[in-house]
Enzyme design. Structure first.
Site, PDB file in Angstrom:
ATOM      1  N   HIS A 104       1.069  -9.450   4.367  1.00  0.00           N
ATOM      2  CA  HIS A 104      -0.164  -8.521   4.391  1.00  0.00           C
ATOM      3  C   HIS A 104      -0.957  -8.712   3.069  1.00  0.00           C
ATOM      4  O   HIS A 104      -0.828  -7.804   2.224  1.00  0.00           O
ATOM      5  CB  HIS A 104       0.204  -7.335   4.723  1.00  0.00           C
ATOM      6  CG  HIS A 104      -0.837  -6.189   5.096  1.00  0.00           C
ATOM      7  ND1 HIS A 104      -1.085  -5.657   6.356  1.00  0.00           N
ATOM      8  CD2 HIS A 104      -2.130  -5.976   4.516  1.00  0.00           C
ATOM      9  CE1 HIS A 104      -1.936  -4.948   6.342  1.00  0.00           C
ATOM     10  NE2 HIS A 104      -2.768  -4.776   5.273  1.00  0.00           N
ATOM     11  N   GLN A 164       0.781  -1.160  -0.014  1.00  0.00           N
ATOM     12  CA  GLN A 164       0.072   0.052   0.016  1.00  0.00           C
ATOM     13  C   GLN A 164       0.719   1.298   0.089  1.00  0.00           C
ATOM     14  O   GLN A 164       0.264   2.316  -0.298  1.00  0.00           O
ATOM     15  CB  GLN A 164      -1.064   0.002   1.364  1.00  0.00           C
ATOM     16  CG  GLN A 164      -1.930  -1.030   1.133  1.00  0.00           C
ATOM     17  CD  GLN A 164      -2.878  -1.385   2.290  1.00  0.00           C
ATOM     18  OE1 GLN A 164      -2.541  -1.938   3.202  1.00  0.00           O
ATOM     19  NE2 GLN A 164      -4.079  -0.602   2.087  1.00  0.00           N
ATOM     20  N   ASN A 167      -2.093 -11.065   8.307  1.00  0.00           N
ATOM     21  CA  ASN A 167      -3.002  -9.869   8.601  1.00  0.00           C
ATOM     22  C   ASN A 167      -4.555 -10.289   7.997  1.00  0.00           C
ATOM     23  O   ASN A 167      -4.540 -10.529   6.607  1.00  0.00           O
ATOM     24  CB  ASN A 167      -2.513  -8.773   7.639  1.00  0.00           C
ATOM     25  CG  ASN A 167      -3.560  -7.441   7.861  1.00  0.00           C
ATOM     26  OD1 ASN A 167      -3.549  -6.787   8.849  1.00  0.00           O
ATOM     27  ND2 ASN A 167      -4.287  -7.263   6.706  1.00  0.00           N
ATOM     28  N   GLU A 168      -5.391 -10.093   8.749  1.00  0.00           N
ATOM     29  CA  GLU A 168      -6.947 -10.186   8.312  1.00  0.00           C
ATOM     30  C   GLU A 168      -7.021 -11.321   7.333  1.00  0.00           C
ATOM     31  O   GLU A 168      -7.402 -11.117   6.191  1.00  0.00           O
ATOM     32  CB  GLU A 168      -7.324  -8.715   7.577  1.00  0.00           C
ATOM     33  CG  GLU A 168      -7.428  -7.776   8.899  1.00  0.00           C
ATOM     34  CD  GLU A 168      -8.024  -6.386   8.054  1.00  0.00           C
ATOM     35  OE1 GLU A 168      -8.699  -6.434   7.452  1.00  0.00           O
ATOM     36  OE2 GLU A 168      -7.583  -5.441   8.880  1.00  0.00           O
TER      37      GLU A 168
HETATM   38  O1  IFM Z   1      -6.120  -0.763   4.092  1.00  0.00           O
HETATM   39  C1  IFM Z   1      -6.720  -1.747   5.188  1.00  0.00           C
HETATM   40  C2  IFM Z   1      -5.695  -2.690   5.512  1.00  0.00           C
HETATM   41  O2  IFM Z   1      -4.635  -3.219   4.404  1.00  0.00           O
HETATM   42  C3  IFM Z   1      -5.991  -3.749   6.219  1.00  0.00           C
HETATM   43  N1  IFM Z   1      -7.162  -3.480   7.026  1.00  0.00           N
HETATM   44  C4  IFM Z   1      -7.992  -2.394   6.587  1.00  0.00           C
HETATM   45  C5  IFM Z   1      -7.680  -1.317   6.223  1.00  0.00           C
HETATM   46  C6  IFM Z   1      -8.605  -0.438   5.641  1.00  0.00           C
HETATM   47  O3  IFM Z   1      -9.651  -0.817   4.954  1.00  0.00           O
END
Ligand code: IFM
Length: 426
Positions: A144, A40, A187-188
């Site tokens: 991520h 990002q 991550n997530e």
């Molecule tokens: O930008 C994302 C991040 O990569 C993961 N968690 C949520 C953020 C906002 O959507």
């Protein structure tokens, strides 16, 4: 008599002062910072996402009512954080941060299967050094969402050997990047599997709900293995994962709404989360969403979104700080330290951000006073950045990025966050 009056006055002032400040103080060593992820912010990546962006930018630009041009959907140079990390960390330090969460880009470190790029590893060593020099504790995320192209072409997380590949990468990185106390394996995971294999609006954009389930199981397994490997190499380090949690509540007390809330909350927040927690030294918790459930199969969102939406972000996400309190009190059952590894909003005009952070910190503190073992808070994000399939338009940063000149401008709310940090210092 005069002495007694002075003594009473002195005690009252002392008592009042203690009462007013005690409430605000956080535990010693509490970590304050912001988070980013490699794809990002870094720029010039070559991974499965960059491939997907090339194929989908035109389509995304059209499906959004032509509001944003195709360039919005191509990460390209992003924030050029790859070369400007020192400048960015200087900013974070000036904002009072004592910790920073970032991720390592697997596709840089292992661009070809089994071949590691020492120069790229050195880069991340420099990043960690730069944080340490500025007195910021690194929180290193190992994955991520983005994958090397060779891994994606071999079937990505559906491949039988996916865990083996991931663990080999983890082993290499952890072995060479010595000075790290906090590792976040992933991550997530839930969002990754849901978007990638069920709603298919993000890469790899294939499969069914069963594939999503299968991939989530794989990720649990990969996390467990990675946990073991990291602990073997660096027994003193602390290993966790980052996952987001939704605060669900029933719209009213009708039995079908109560039942639906319980079921959906279990599926979203517990089914896999509980398995990740088993092999973790800490919980990395992200909080963005609240959901009031009024079951209705005839509406597109099935009734999971009867929120009041008194305040919303630029992306239409409800701003509901109280939800963090409920999420945190629920987490106490795991008896593990908690770090809020993400919490933030898209707010280009910086209208709500200071309020947003202040309120979330207030609810977090209330949960801590009632027993939640929270040890750090990371705002998402330090910089404006590439918000996946939405592209660049959502502005999450404490720091604004001009994508033409790459100039950084600190938003007023970032200074407010600094005041919050200073106010709460132990
Ligand atoms: O930008 C994302 C991040 O990569 C993961 N968690 C949520 C953020 C906002 O959507």
């Amino acid at each position: 008599m005069r002495c007694q009056i002075v003594a009473v006055l002195f005690c009252s002032v002392f008592w009042y002062n203690t009462l007013m400040t005690q409430d605000k103080k956080f535990p010693d060593g509490f970590l304050w910072g912001a988070a980013t992820s490699a794809h990002q912010v870094e720029g010039d990546n070559r991974n499965d996402w960059t491939e997907w962006e090339k194929k989908n930018a035109e389509r995304l630009s059209k499906t959004n009512g032509a509001k944003y041009p195709p360039e919005n959907y191509i990460s390209d140079q992003a924030c050029d954080h790859y070369s400007r990390y020192e400048e960015d960390f200087d900013i974070a330090k000036s904002l009072g941060h004592n910790a920073h969460r970032f991720s390592i880009e697997w596709s840089r470190v292992e661009p070809e299967e089994g071949k590691f790029d020492e120069k790229e590893i050195e880069h991340y060593r420099d990043v960690i050094r730069a944080l340490r020099e500025r007195g910021m504790e690194p929180f290193v995320t190992l994955w991520h969402w983005t994958n090397p192209i060779w891994f994606a072409e071999a079937g990505g997380w559906e491949n039988k050997k996916a865990t083996e590949y991931f663990v080999r990468y983890v082993e290499k990185v952890v072995d060479v990047l010595g000075d790290v106390k906090f590792w976040i394996t992933m991550n997530e995971q839930e969002a990754f599997a849901r978007h990638g294999y069920f709603t298919k609006d993000r890469p790899p954009a294939t499969g069914t709900i069963f594939t999503a389930y299968h991939v989530l199981k794989k990720l649990v397994h990969a996390h467990e293995q990675a946990y073991q490997v990291i602990k073997n190499i660096r027994p003193k380090s602390l290993v966790g994962f980052s996952e987001s949690r939704v605060f669900f509540e029933p719209y009213n007390r009708l039995p079908h709404n109560l039942l639906a809330t319980k079921l959906i909350a279990w599926w979203r927040n517990n089914a896999f989360f509980d398995q990740f927690v088993k092999h973790s030294d800490f919980i990395g918790q992200q909080y963005y969403f609240h959901s009031r459930v009024r079951l209705n199969p005839f509406v597109s969102h099935w009734g999971f979104q009867y929120n009041e939406n008194k305040k919303v972000s630029d992306m239409g996400w409800e701003l509901y700080p109280e939800g963090l309190y409920h999420v945190l009190t629920d987490l106490t059952k795991y008896k593990k330290p908690i770090y809020i590894t993400e919490n933030g909003l898209a707010d280009a005009r910086d209208e709500h951000r200071a309020w947003f952070i202040r309120e979330h910190v207030r609810w977090m503190k209330k949960a801590m006073d009632e027993g939640a073992d929270v040890r750090g808070y990371f705002y998402w994000s330090l910089l404006d950045n590439f918000e996946w399939d939405k592209g660049f338009w959502p502005r999450f940063g404490l720091v604004e990025v001009n994508y033409q000149t790459l100039e950084r401008t600190i938003r007023p709310s970032a200074w407010e966050y600094k005041k919050i940090i200073m106010d709460h210092e132990a």
